[in-house]
Design a protein around this motif. Structure first.
Motif, PDB file in Angstrom:
ATOM      1  N   LEU A  42      -0.834 -65.037 -55.693  1.00  0.00           N
ATOM      2  CA  LEU A  42      -0.962 -66.494 -55.576  1.00  0.00           C
ATOM      3  C   LEU A  42      -2.410 -66.913 -55.338  1.00  0.00           C
ATOM      4  O   LEU A  42      -2.866 -67.924 -55.889  1.00  0.00           O
ATOM      5  CB  LEU A  42      -0.085 -67.014 -54.435  1.00  0.00           C
ATOM      6  N   ILE A  43      -3.134 -66.140 -54.526  1.00  0.00           N
ATOM      7  CA  ILE A  43      -4.537 -66.471 -54.260  1.00  0.00           C
ATOM      8  C   ILE A  43      -5.350 -66.370 -55.550  1.00  0.00           C
ATOM      9  O   ILE A  43      -6.097 -67.285 -55.907  1.00  0.00           O
ATOM     10  CB  ILE A  43      -5.108 -65.553 -53.157  1.00  0.00           C
ATOM     11  N   PHE A  96       5.508 -73.663 -54.093  1.00  0.00           N
ATOM     12  CA  PHE A  96       6.628 -73.690 -55.039  1.00  0.00           C
ATOM     13  C   PHE A  96       6.801 -75.103 -55.592  1.00  0.00           C
ATOM     14  O   PHE A  96       6.970 -75.292 -56.802  1.00  0.00           O
ATOM     15  CB  PHE A  96       7.914 -73.224 -54.337  1.00  0.00           C
ATOM     16  N   THR A  97       6.734 -76.092 -54.700  1.00  0.00           N
ATOM     17  CA  THR A  97       6.893 -77.485 -55.121  1.00  0.00           C
ATOM     18  C   THR A  97       5.781 -77.894 -56.079  1.00  0.00           C
ATOM     19  O   THR A  97       6.034 -78.560 -57.088  1.00  0.00           O
ATOM     20  CB  THR A  97       6.908 -78.410 -53.889  1.00  0.00           C
ATOM     21  N   GLU A  98       4.549 -77.476 -55.756  1.00  0.00           N
ATOM     22  CA  GLU A  98       3.451 -77.774 -56.673  1.00  0.00           C
ATOM     23  C   GLU A  98       3.701 -77.136 -58.032  1.00  0.00           C
ATOM     24  O   GLU A  98       3.464 -77.751 -59.075  1.00  0.00           O
ATOM     25  CB  GLU A  98       2.117 -77.272 -56.103  1.00  0.00           C
ATOM     26  N   GLY A  99       4.187 -75.919 -58.036  1.00  0.00           N
ATOM     27  CA  GLY A  99       4.475 -75.236 -59.291  1.00  0.00           C
ATOM     28  C   GLY A  99       5.542 -75.946 -60.105  1.00  0.00           C
ATOM     29  O   GLY A  99       5.409 -76.090 -61.328  1.00  0.00           O
ATOM     30  N   VAL A 100       6.578 -76.416 -59.447  1.00  0.00           N
ATOM     31  CA  VAL A 100       7.655 -77.130 -60.160  1.00  0.00           C
ATOM     32  C   VAL A 100       7.125 -78.434 -60.744  1.00  0.00           C
ATOM     33  O   VAL A 100       7.394 -78.759 -61.911  1.00  0.00           O
ATOM     34  CB  VAL A 100       8.848 -77.385 -59.215  1.00  0.00           C
ATOM     35  N   VAL A 101       6.350 -79.173 -59.957  1.00  0.00           N
ATOM     36  CA  VAL A 101       5.817 -80.449 -60.446  1.00  0.00           C
ATOM     37  C   VAL A 101       4.884 -80.221 -61.632  1.00  0.00           C
ATOM     38  O   VAL A 101       4.968 -80.919 -62.640  1.00  0.00           O
ATOM     39  CB  VAL A 101       5.084 -81.197 -59.297  1.00  0.00           C
ATOM     40  N   TRP A 112       2.431 -72.942 -68.163  1.00  0.00           N
ATOM     41  CA  TRP A 112       2.762 -71.520 -68.028  1.00  0.00           C
ATOM     42  C   TRP A 112       2.253 -70.965 -66.706  1.00  0.00           C
ATOM     43  O   TRP A 112       2.914 -70.154 -66.065  1.00  0.00           O
ATOM     44  CB  TRP A 112       2.192 -70.724 -69.189  1.00  0.00           C
ATOM     45  N   LEU A 113       1.065 -71.391 -66.317  1.00  0.00           N
ATOM     46  CA  LEU A 113       0.513 -70.949 -65.029  1.00  0.00           C
ATOM     47  C   LEU A 113       1.393 -71.434 -63.881  1.00  0.00           C
ATOM     48  O   LEU A 113       1.586 -70.727 -62.885  1.00  0.00           O
ATOM     49  CB  LEU A 113      -0.919 -71.449 -64.863  1.00  0.00           C
ATOM     50  N   ALA A 114       1.935 -72.638 -64.019  1.00  0.00           N
ATOM     51  CA  ALA A 114       2.837 -73.164 -62.993  1.00  0.00           C
ATOM     52  C   ALA A 114       4.109 -72.319 -62.899  1.00  0.00           C
ATOM     53  O   ALA A 114       4.631 -72.087 -61.807  1.00  0.00           O
ATOM     54  CB  ALA A 114       3.183 -74.619 -63.295  1.00  0.00           C
ATOM     55  N   MET A 115       4.588 -71.850 -64.029  1.00  0.00           N
ATOM     56  CA  MET A 115       5.780 -70.991 -64.010  1.00  0.00           C
ATOM     57  C   MET A 115       5.479 -69.649 -63.342  1.00  0.00           C
ATOM     58  O   MET A 115       6.329 -69.106 -62.633  1.00  0.00           O
ATOM     59  CB  MET A 115       6.317 -70.804 -65.424  1.00  0.00           C
ATOM     60  N   VAL A 116       4.282 -69.137 -63.547  1.00  0.00           N
ATOM     61  CA  VAL A 116       3.882 -67.909 -62.854  1.00  0.00           C
ATOM     62  C   VAL A 116       3.796 -68.173 -61.354  1.00  0.00           C
ATOM     63  O   VAL A 116       4.224 -67.348 -60.544  1.00  0.00           O
ATOM     64  CB  VAL A 116       2.538 -67.384 -63.410  1.00  0.00           C
ATOM     65  N   ILE A 118       5.536 -70.348 -59.680  1.00  0.00           N
ATOM     66  CA  ILE A 118       6.920 -70.431 -59.195  1.00  0.00           C
ATOM     67  C   ILE A 118       7.477 -69.030 -58.971  1.00  0.00           C
ATOM     68  O   ILE A 118       8.095 -68.752 -57.930  1.00  0.00           O
ATOM     69  CB  ILE A 118       7.798 -71.228 -60.190  1.00  0.00           C
ATOM     70  N   ALA A 119       7.267 -68.134 -59.928  1.00  0.00           N
ATOM     71  CA  ALA A 119       7.782 -66.764 -59.802  1.00  0.00           C
ATOM     72  C   ALA A 119       7.147 -66.048 -58.612  1.00  0.00           C
ATOM     73  O   ALA A 119       7.841 -65.357 -57.847  1.00  0.00           O
ATOM     74  CB  ALA A 119       7.531 -65.988 -61.085  1.00  0.00           C
ATOM     75  N   LEU A 120       5.844 -66.201 -58.416  1.00  0.00           N
ATOM     76  CA  LEU A 120       5.175 -65.564 -57.282  1.00  0.00           C
ATOM     77  C   LEU A 120       5.668 -66.133 -55.951  1.00  0.00           C
ATOM     78  O   LEU A 120       5.844 -65.389 -54.978  1.00  0.00           O
ATOM     79  CB  LEU A 120       3.659 -65.722 -57.391  1.00  0.00           C
ATOM     80  N   CYS A 121       5.896 -67.434 -55.911  1.00  0.00           N
ATOM     81  CA  CYS A 121       6.415 -68.057 -54.683  1.00  0.00           C
ATOM     82  C   CYS A 121       7.814 -67.549 -54.349  1.00  0.00           C
ATOM     83  O   CYS A 121       8.112 -67.255 -53.192  1.00  0.00           O
ATOM     84  CB  CYS A 121       6.436 -69.577 -54.826  1.00  0.00           C
ATOM     85  N   LEU A 122       8.654 -67.454 -55.362  1.00  0.00           N
ATOM     86  CA  LEU A 122      10.003 -66.929 -55.129  1.00  0.00           C
ATOM     87  C   LEU A 122       9.948 -65.471 -54.684  1.00  0.00           C
ATOM     88  O   LEU A 122      10.681 -65.063 -53.775  1.00  0.00           O
ATOM     89  CB  LEU A 122      10.864 -67.088 -56.380  1.00  0.00           C
ATOM     90  N   GLY A 123       9.079 -64.686 -55.295  1.00  0.00           N
ATOM     91  CA  GLY A 123       8.918 -63.292 -54.882  1.00  0.00           C
ATOM     92  C   GLY A 123       8.426 -63.183 -53.451  1.00  0.00           C
ATOM     93  O   GLY A 123       8.909 -62.351 -52.681  1.00  0.00           O
TER      94      GLY A 123
END
Length: 158
Positions: A42-43, A96-101, A112-116, A118-123
């Motif tokens: 994420l960083i 995660f919220t930023e990624g979804v928005v 696509w970066l936002a989807m990555v 989201i995946a990293l946040c869920l992990g």
């Protein structure tokens, strides 16, 4: 000269905050490394996204500073601090919220970066939640086995 309880040469008690850490179970170690990996991901993603890959403004944006709060818990995760795992599992939902928005509103490659993200946040969330749960389970099992060996069974009556 008497040594203080906090001096390096002082003998340590069998329990307490200065007790040496027991070796981590493989499942606990795996969740720890998954959490650290997702946090580092994420960083790196936050910095690369806002500085080079798809910044809001050409040449980079100040939104790259969103990576700074992610650097704070890194030391706590590496030092096995249970409190850090707990609060990171809550803070990660902001990212995660930023990624979804941004997955909903941005155009590729930002989408696509936002989807990555989201995946990293869920992990990271799953790793932190499992880490806390597994450490508590192992602590309960260790306490139960210590109690079973420490308390002798009462003599049976005929």
């Amino acid at each position: 000269m008497a040594s203080s309880p906090l001096s390096p040469g002082a003998p340590r008690a069998a329990s307490g905050p200065l007790a040496p850490a027991a070796p981590a179970a493989p499942d606990v170690a795996a969740t720890r490394w998954l959490a650290v990996g997702c946090l580092l991901g994420l960083i790196v993603l936050s910095l690369a996204w806002e500085l080079w890959l798809a910044p809001l403004r050409p040449g980079g944006s100040w939104l790259a500073l969103k990576a700074l709060p992610l650097a704070v818990p890194l030391a706590g995760l590496l030092k096995h601090r249970m409190y850090t795992y707990r609060w990171v599992s809550l803070v990660v939902w902001l990212y995660f919220t930023e990624g979804v928005v941004r997955a909903w509103s941005d155009r590729p490659p930002g989408q696509w970066l936002a989807m990555v993200e989201i995946a990293l946040c869920l992990g990271l969330f799953v790793a932190c939640a499992l880490h806390v749960r597994l450490r508590q389970k192992h602590a309960r099992e260790a306490a139960a086995s210590a109690n079973a060996t420490a308390i002798p069974a009462p003599p049976s009556t005929p």
